[in-house]
Design a protein around this motif. Structure first.
Motif, PDB file in Angstrom:
ATOM      1  N   ASP A   1      43.392   8.606  -3.090  1.00 45.60           N
ATOM      2  CA  ASP A   1      43.752   9.389  -1.901  1.00 45.60           C
ATOM      3  C   ASP A   1      43.447   8.621  -0.621  1.00 45.60           C
ATOM      4  O   ASP A   1      44.241   8.606   0.313  1.00 45.60           O
ATOM      5  CB  ASP A   1      42.987  10.727  -1.910  1.00 45.60           C
ATOM      6  N   LEU A   2      42.290   7.992  -0.610  1.00 43.18           N
ATOM      7  CA  LEU A   2      41.907   7.249   0.593  1.00 43.18           C
ATOM      8  C   LEU A   2      42.815   6.034   0.782  1.00 43.18           C
ATOM      9  O   LEU A   2      43.280   5.757   1.895  1.00 43.18           O
ATOM     10  CB  LEU A   2      40.439   6.820   0.485  1.00 43.18           C
TER      11      LEU A   2
ATOM     12  N   THR B   1      45.882   5.666  -0.276  1.00 43.33           N
ATOM     13  CA  THR B   1      47.199   6.145   0.143  1.00 43.33           C
ATOM     14  C   THR B   1      47.217   6.456   1.628  1.00 43.33           C
ATOM     15  O   THR B   1      48.150   6.081   2.351  1.00 43.33           O
ATOM     16  CB  THR B   1      47.576   7.404  -0.644  1.00 43.33           C
ATOM     17  N   ALA B   2      46.165   7.142   2.075  1.00 44.89           N
ATOM     18  CA  ALA B   2      46.108   7.493   3.495  1.00 44.89           C
ATOM     19  C   ALA B   2      46.102   6.239   4.362  1.00 44.89           C
ATOM     20  O   ALA B   2      46.839   6.152   5.351  1.00 44.89           O
ATOM     21  CB  ALA B   2      44.874   8.353   3.769  1.00 44.89           C
ATOM     22  N   VAL B   3      45.293   5.263   3.986  1.00 47.35           N
ATOM     23  CA  VAL B   3      45.174   4.052   4.801  1.00 47.35           C
ATOM     24  C   VAL B   3      46.488   3.270   4.799  1.00 47.35           C
ATOM     25  O   VAL B   3      47.017   2.900   5.855  1.00 47.35           O
ATOM     26  CB  VAL B   3      44.018   3.167   4.294  1.00 47.35           C
TER      27      VAL B   3
ATOM     28  N   SER C   1      49.596   4.184   3.959  1.00 44.87           N
ATOM     29  CA  SER C   1      50.718   4.878   4.594  1.00 44.87           C
ATOM     30  C   SER C   1      50.480   5.042   6.084  1.00 44.87           C
ATOM     31  O   SER C   1      51.426   5.011   6.877  1.00 44.87           O
ATOM     32  CB  SER C   1      50.942   6.228   3.936  1.00 44.87           C
ATOM     33  N   GLY C   2      49.216   5.184   6.480  1.00 47.22           N
ATOM     34  CA  GLY C   2      48.908   5.271   7.903  1.00 47.22           C
ATOM     35  C   GLY C   2      49.238   3.986   8.630  1.00 47.22           C
ATOM     36  O   GLY C   2      49.827   4.001   9.719  1.00 47.22           O
ATOM     37  N   LEU C   3      48.889   2.853   8.028  1.00 47.80           N
ATOM     38  CA  LEU C   3      49.231   1.561   8.626  1.00 47.80           C
ATOM     39  C   LEU C   3      50.743   1.423   8.768  1.00 47.80           C
ATOM     40  O   LEU C   3      51.251   1.041   9.828  1.00 47.80           O
ATOM     41  CB  LEU C   3      48.679   0.423   7.757  1.00 47.80           C
TER      42      LEU C   3
ATOM     43  N   GLN D   1      52.149   3.722  11.586  1.00 50.36           N
ATOM     44  CA  GLN D   1      51.879   3.210  12.924  1.00 50.36           C
ATOM     45  C   GLN D   1      52.754   1.994  13.220  1.00 50.36           C
ATOM     46  O   GLN D   1      53.317   1.867  14.313  1.00 50.36           O
ATOM     47  CB  GLN D   1      50.404   2.826  13.056  1.00 50.36           C
TER      48      GLN D   1
ATOM     49  N   ALA E   1      56.309   3.207  13.896  1.00 46.08           N
ATOM     50  CA  ALA E   1      56.473   4.033  15.088  1.00 46.08           C
ATOM     51  C   ALA E   1      56.271   3.216  16.370  1.00 46.08           C
ATOM     52  O   ALA E   1      56.978   3.411  17.354  1.00 46.08           O
ATOM     53  CB  ALA E   1      55.499   5.201  15.053  1.00 46.08           C
TER      54      ALA E   1
ATOM     55  N   TRP F   1      50.275  -4.068  12.876  1.00 48.55           N
ATOM     56  CA  TRP F   1      49.466  -3.414  11.847  1.00 48.55           C
ATOM     57  C   TRP F   1      49.490  -4.191  10.532  1.00 48.55           C
ATOM     58  O   TRP F   1      48.573  -4.085   9.743  1.00 48.55           O
ATOM     59  CB  TRP F   1      49.923  -1.963  11.642  1.00 48.55           C
TER      60      TRP F   1
ATOM     61  N   LEU G   1      46.540  -6.211  10.085  1.00 53.21           N
ATOM     62  CA  LEU G   1      45.287  -5.538   9.736  1.00 53.21           C
ATOM     63  C   LEU G   1      45.129  -5.340   8.235  1.00 53.21           C
ATOM     64  O   LEU G   1      44.092  -4.854   7.765  1.00 53.21           O
ATOM     65  CB  LEU G   1      45.221  -4.175  10.443  1.00 53.21           C
TER      66      LEU G   1
ATOM     67  N   ALA H   1      45.386   4.382  12.458  1.00 50.74           N
ATOM     68  CA  ALA H   1      46.096   4.361  11.182  1.00 50.74           C
ATOM     69  C   ALA H   1      45.389   5.244  10.157  1.00 50.74           C
ATOM     70  O   ALA H   1      46.028   6.039   9.460  1.00 50.74           O
ATOM     71  CB  ALA H   1      46.201   2.927  10.662  1.00 50.74           C
TER      72      ALA H   1
ATOM     73  N   GLY I   1      46.869   8.685   9.017  1.00 55.34           N
ATOM     74  CA  GLY I   1      47.236   8.617   7.604  1.00 55.34           C
ATOM     75  C   GLY I   1      46.638   9.768   6.821  1.00 55.34           C
ATOM     76  O   GLY I   1      47.311  10.389   6.001  1.00 55.34           O
ATOM     77  N   LEU I   2      45.376  10.070   7.083  1.00 57.89           N
ATOM     78  CA  LEU I   2      44.732  11.206   6.422  1.00 57.89           C
ATOM     79  C   LEU I   2      45.470  12.501   6.748  1.00 57.89           C
ATOM     80  O   LEU I   2      45.776  13.312   5.861  1.00 57.89           O
ATOM     81  CB  LEU I   2      43.269  11.304   6.864  1.00 57.89           C
TER      82      LEU I   2
ATOM     83  N   GLN J   1      48.915  12.710   4.969  1.00 58.27           N
ATOM     84  CA  GLN J   1      48.797  13.020   3.546  1.00 58.27           C
ATOM     85  C   GLN J   1      48.404  14.481   3.350  1.00 58.27           C
ATOM     86  O   GLN J   1      48.938  15.175   2.478  1.00 58.27           O
ATOM     87  CB  GLN J   1      47.759  12.107   2.900  1.00 58.27           C
TER      88      GLN J   1
ATOM     89  N   TRP K   1      42.214  16.080   1.855  1.00 54.60           N
ATOM     90  CA  TRP K   1      41.974  14.877   2.671  1.00 54.60           C
ATOM     91  C   TRP K   1      40.950  15.143   3.767  1.00 54.60           C
ATOM     92  O   TRP K   1      40.296  14.221   4.227  1.00 54.60           O
ATOM     93  CB  TRP K   1      43.285  14.340   3.236  1.00 54.60           C
TER      94      TRP K   1
ATOM     95  N   LEU L   1      37.673  13.951   2.881  1.00 51.40           N
ATOM     96  CA  LEU L   1      37.435  12.508   2.925  1.00 51.40           C
ATOM     97  C   LEU L   1      37.021  12.016   4.309  1.00 51.40           C
ATOM     98  O   LEU L   1      36.716  10.830   4.493  1.00 51.40           O
ATOM     99  CB  LEU L   1      38.697  11.760   2.474  1.00 51.40           C
TER     100      LEU L   1
END
Lengths: 205, 205
Positions: free
Chosen positions: A162-163, A165-167, A169-171, A174, A177, A185, A188, B166, B170-171, B174, B185, B188
DNA sequence: GGCTGAAGTCTAACATTGTTCGGAAAACCA
DNA sequence: TGGTTTTCCGAACAATGTTAGACTTCAGCC
């Protein structure tokens, strides 16, 4: 009938082959237009014009606009599957941190490659649409495959996933966008990979 | 004219006050409907019906559908500003890691509170729309304010901020996509905060 | 009080969308 | 050749955002 492009062609009549070919042309035109207008701006009449048809004729090849989206969605996940296979081969002899960093970077670039594909696969950019069960099944398969690869890189268990995926997909979100053609990004990715693995190690203690 | 709701009312004629009041009613109806259909599914005719009007009458209060979106966008960022102020007050005497974890958790919950607001503020859910310069200015102000607060919590410099953004977004993404009413999430958030701060410390060495 | 002009509201209409219907053409098979 | 299925198109429907024009309402001023 989503994987029409992979159907055994020896079993097909000439008519069926021509049908699939036209379907392919429509899909290509749809991707091309969606790249310019965004996936939500896709217009069936424009798709039809692009392939030299009238809009109602498309209904011979797709039951609805949603069915066209379904085909695009599944196709995106099939491409992701191929990409993931390439990455893991390409990354096999690296240390876990480097391997994960590379994979995250490649993942963001995969998202950057086609905004339309990114939008239909990972965002809810289309009002009212969601993938059909068949199309969703394709995506679930690819996710499981990806999860297995990540396990090998040290990201194991639902919380880690989960973490991660969040990171990741968040990267990507961003990046797309705020800097769609750059690498602000992407750069990073190694840091993020190191950060994730260090944190996993910490929590194991 | 975006901050109509905050205009000094002593300067207003009865007519202007009634005008602003109707604008307020329209905005409330728009939020209510957008919450059900998604921001991109918002229909002016439905908004009009909700406030007992015909669709063209709305144009007395908003120049276009895009202008209505603009007002909603700016309103969302004003609410975010208020929320951030509350959070920082509420978190002042915690250790940095706990403070950051709390802020991330509250941030995700802010996004969960209203999907429509989340969509218009942080996603490109509306085909073809983007905030006007005035509306964008409101959001930029709030972002700077938030960046200042994060600096106080140990997230400093553009790289740190990019990574934080990010992770936090991202959190939230999700959470909303896969568990809109739960906390899979949100839970987390403390881990993510700890992870970010540890990594910042590592890179400082 | 009654005139003036602005503000508010409506109906009608336009162009655009996805989609359906019915019929004509084309392609295939017998 | 005849019959069947597939392909394609024109017309039309409902829904969308938006504009134009007319009518009402109402505040302010002589």
């Amino acid at each position: 009938m989503l994987d029409f492009s992979q159907t055994d062609s020896s079993e097909l009549t000439a008519r069926q082959r021509r049908h699939n070919q036209t379907r392919r042309e429509i899909l290509d035109a749809a991707w091309r237009l969606a790249e310019q207008t965004g996936i939500a701006g896709l217009s069936l009449r424009e798709v039809a014009r692009e392939v030299g048809m009238q809009a109602p004729s498309l209904y011979t090849y797709f039951d609805s606009k949603d069915a066209l989206f379904d085909a695009m969605f599944a196709e995106g996940y099939r491409q992701l599957g191929e990409a993931v296979a390439e990455w893991t081969a390409q990354v096999g002899d690296l240390e876990p941190a480097d391997a994960l960093g590379t994979v995250i970077g490649l993942w963001i670039q995969f998202c950057q490659q086609s905004i339309a594909r990114y939008q239909i696969m990972f965002t809810r950019a289309i009002p009212g649409w969601q993938p059909s069960e068949e199309a969703y099944a394709v995506s679930a398969t690819e996710y499981q495959r990806m999860a297995a690869e990540l396990e090998a890189l040290g990201v194991s268990g639902p919380e880690d996933l989960d973490l991660y995926t969040a990171v990741a997909s968040g990267l990507a979100a961003q990046q797309i966008a705020n800097d769609p053609t750059g690498d602000r990004w992407v750069r990073l990715a190694p840091t993020a990979a190191r950060m994730l693995l260090d944190d996993i190690a910490r929590r194991r203690r």
